[in-house]
Design a protein around this motif. Structure first.
Motif, mmCIF file in Angstrom:
data_model
loop_
_atom_site.group_PDB
_atom_site.id
_atom_site.type_symbol
_atom_site.label_atom_id
_atom_site.label_comp_id
_atom_site.label_asym_id
_atom_site.label_seq_id
_atom_site.Cartn_x
_atom_site.Cartn_y
_atom_site.Cartn_z
ATOM 1 N N GLY A 96 0.814 -1.211 0.000
ATOM 2 C CA GLY A 96 0.000 0.000 0.000
ATOM 3 C C GLY A 96 0.847 1.260 0.000
ATOM 4 N N LEU A 97 1.985 1.231 0.699
ATOM 5 C CA LEU A 97 2.899 2.374 0.707
ATOM 6 C C LEU A 97 3.512 2.587 -0.676
ATOM 7 N N PHE A 98 3.877 1.493 -1.340
ATOM 8 C CA PHE A 98 4.407 1.592 -2.700
ATOM 9 C C PHE A 98 3.385 2.283 -3.600
ATOM 10 N N TYR A 99 2.145 1.850 -3.485
ATOM 11 C CA TYR A 99 1.072 2.378 -4.330
ATOM 12 C C TYR A 99 0.779 3.843 -4.005
ATOM 13 N N GLU A 100 0.672 4.154 -2.734
ATOM 14 C CA GLU A 100 0.276 5.497 -2.311
ATOM 15 C C GLU A 100 1.345 6.537 -2.621
ATOM 16 N N HIS A 101 2.609 6.180 -2.377
ATOM 17 C CA HIS A 101 3.692 7.161 -2.512
ATOM 18 C C HIS A 101 4.468 7.033 -3.824
ATOM 19 N N LYS A 102 4.074 6.060 -4.664
ATOM 20 C CA LYS A 102 4.728 5.854 -5.966
ATOM 21 C C LYS A 102 6.239 5.685 -5.809
ATOM 22 N N ILE A 103 6.627 4.777 -4.927
ATOM 23 C CA ILE A 103 8.042 4.505 -4.669
ATOM 24 C C ILE A 103 8.408 3.121 -5.210
ATOM 25 N N CYS A 105 11.128 1.207 -3.715
ATOM 26 C CA CYS A 105 11.743 0.352 -2.698
ATOM 27 C C CYS A 105 11.480 0.927 -1.312
ATOM 28 N N ILE A 106 11.612 0.070 -0.314
ATOM 29 C CA ILE A 106 11.477 0.495 1.076
ATOM 30 C C ILE A 106 12.583 -0.154 1.911
ATOM 31 N N PRO A 107 13.493 0.621 2.482
ATOM 32 C CA PRO A 107 14.464 0.060 3.413
ATOM 33 C C PRO A 107 13.742 -0.421 4.678
ATOM 34 N N ILE A 108 14.222 -1.499 5.254
ATOM 35 C CA ILE A 108 13.600 -2.078 6.444
ATOM 36 C C ILE A 108 14.505 -1.839 7.648
ATOM 37 N N ILE A 109 13.908 -1.234 8.686
ATOM 38 C CA ILE A 109 14.671 -0.797 9.852
ATOM 39 C C ILE A 109 14.202 -1.536 11.095
ATOM 40 N N ASN A 110 15.149 -1.943 11.935
ATOM 41 C CA ASN A 110 14.837 -2.551 13.232
ATOM 42 C C ASN A 110 15.822 -2.010 14.256
ATOM 43 N N ASN A 111 15.298 -1.444 15.334
ATOM 44 C CA ASN A 111 16.153 -0.823 16.352
ATOM 45 C C ASN A 111 17.112 0.196 15.740
ATOM 46 N N ARG A 112 16.565 0.976 14.806
ATOM 47 C CA ARG A 112 17.267 2.072 14.137
ATOM 48 C C ARG A 112 18.307 1.600 13.120
ATOM 49 N N GLU A 113 18.553 0.292 13.028
ATOM 50 C CA GLU A 113 19.555 -0.218 12.098
ATOM 51 C C GLU A 113 18.898 -0.764 10.831
ATOM 52 N N LEU A 114 19.577 -0.601 9.705
ATOM 53 C CA LEU A 114 19.115 -1.153 8.444
ATOM 54 C C LEU A 114 19.308 -2.667 8.466
ATOM 55 N N VAL A 115 18.211 -3.417 8.263
ATOM 56 C CA VAL A 115 18.295 -4.880 8.300
ATOM 57 C C VAL A 115 17.848 -5.527 7.002
ATOM 58 N N GLY A 116 17.293 -4.736 6.068
ATOM 59 C CA GLY A 116 16.835 -5.331 4.821
ATOM 60 C C GLY A 116 16.284 -4.273 3.879
ATOM 61 N N ILE A 117 15.817 -4.746 2.736
ATOM 62 C CA ILE A 117 15.201 -3.856 1.751
ATOM 63 C C ILE A 117 14.165 -4.650 0.969
ATOM 64 N N VAL A 118 13.074 -3.994 0.608
ATOM 65 C CA VAL A 118 12.031 -4.596 -0.229
ATOM 66 C C VAL A 118 11.880 -3.727 -1.463
ATOM 67 N N THR A 119 11.901 -4.352 -2.642
ATOM 68 C CA THR A 119 11.770 -3.631 -3.897
ATOM 69 C C THR A 119 10.496 -4.051 -4.624
ATOM 70 N N GLU A 120 10.203 -3.357 -5.714
ATOM 71 C CA GLU A 120 9.053 -3.713 -6.546
ATOM 72 C C GLU A 120 9.152 -5.156 -7.021
ATOM 73 N N THR A 121 10.352 -5.585 -7.350
ATOM 74 C CA THR A 121 10.553 -6.958 -7.821
ATOM 75 C C THR A 121 10.183 -7.970 -6.742
ATOM 76 N N ASP A 122 10.538 -7.666 -5.498
ATOM 77 C CA ASP A 122 10.197 -8.563 -4.388
ATOM 78 C C ASP A 122 8.684 -8.679 -4.238
ATOM 79 N N LEU A 123 7.978 -7.550 -4.363
ATOM 80 C CA LEU A 123 6.523 -7.570 -4.244
ATOM 81 C C LEU A 123 5.888 -8.338 -5.393
#
Length: 215
Positions: A96-103, A105-123
């Motif tokens: 929904g964030l991809f759709y709403e904001h026309k982005i 990719c989304i970096p994935i954060i846990n405890n302020r640290e970068l732990v992953g990334i999700v892209t259009e291809t992953d979705l």
């Protein structure tokens, strides 16, 4: 399904002081289109995409005239207001964030640290897997009143034919809000008999429109 199940954890990153040339080289070597920018504490501070690179770099016909552009630090072109997610977010919420904001990719954060990334291809890959579109089978679309219990009635008909359901999607009928469309993917290559059973049970089958079967 949660983001942790589909995100890439081997994330290529750069520091804000790395150059645009470094970003280009990393994108080419890793065959990626997005690079999260982190600081020494591995906290996300920005994001560089291939489109940002294209905006910032000279034309391929004039690269020798603007070599200084490639030496600029990444923080000169990176996006700073980055939309992020958490590993326990639901995949549909992130979509929904991809759709709403026309982005893209989304970096994935846990405890302020970068732990992953999700892209259009992953979705897209996740959508294919969830719908079973990568498996041999057939698809049936059925128009039903927007009432409780209709899906149960349809699956009973399918069960009686011992057909295996790969996935079920539901979306509203754009022409009539009193109805919805059920998209059922089955692990069978010939749904003819099942379509006849559904028709006899009073259901409106939209697809497939098979010759000799009035729908």
């Amino acid at each position: 399904m949660i983001v942790e199940q589909i995100m890439k954890t081997d994330v290529a990153t750069l520091l804000p002081t790395d150059t645009i040339a470094d970003a280009i080289q990393l994108m080419e070597s890793r065959k990626i289109r997005h690079i999260p920018i982190i600081n020494q504490e591995k906290h996300l501070v920005g994001l560089v995409t291939v489109s940002k690179i294209h905006e910032a770099t000279p034309s391929i016909f004039h690269t020798n005239e603007h070599l200084e552009d490639l030496k600029k630090p990444i923080d000169a072109i990176m996006e700073r207001n980055v939309i992020t997610g958490h590993p326990l977010d639901f995949v549909e919420e992130v979509a929904g964030l991809f759709y709403e904001h026309k982005i893209s990719c989304i970096p994935i954060i846990n405890n302020r640290e970068l732990v992953g990334i999700v892209t259009e291809t992953d979705l897209l890959r996740t959508l294919v897997e969830l719908t079973g579109a990568h498996q041999p089978g057939s698809q049936i679309e059925i128009k039903v009143p927007n009432l409780a219990g209709k899906l149960s009635e349809i699956t009973t008909v399918i069960k009686n034919r011992k057909a295996n359901i790969l996935s079920v999607l539901v979306y509203p009928d754009k022409l009539d809000e009193q109805y919805k469309i059920l998209v059922i993917r089955l692990q069978t290559m010939n749904p003819t008999v099942l379509i006849q059973d559904l028709k006899q049970a009073g259901f409106h089958v939209l697809w497939p429109n098979l010759p000799g079967i009035s729908i």
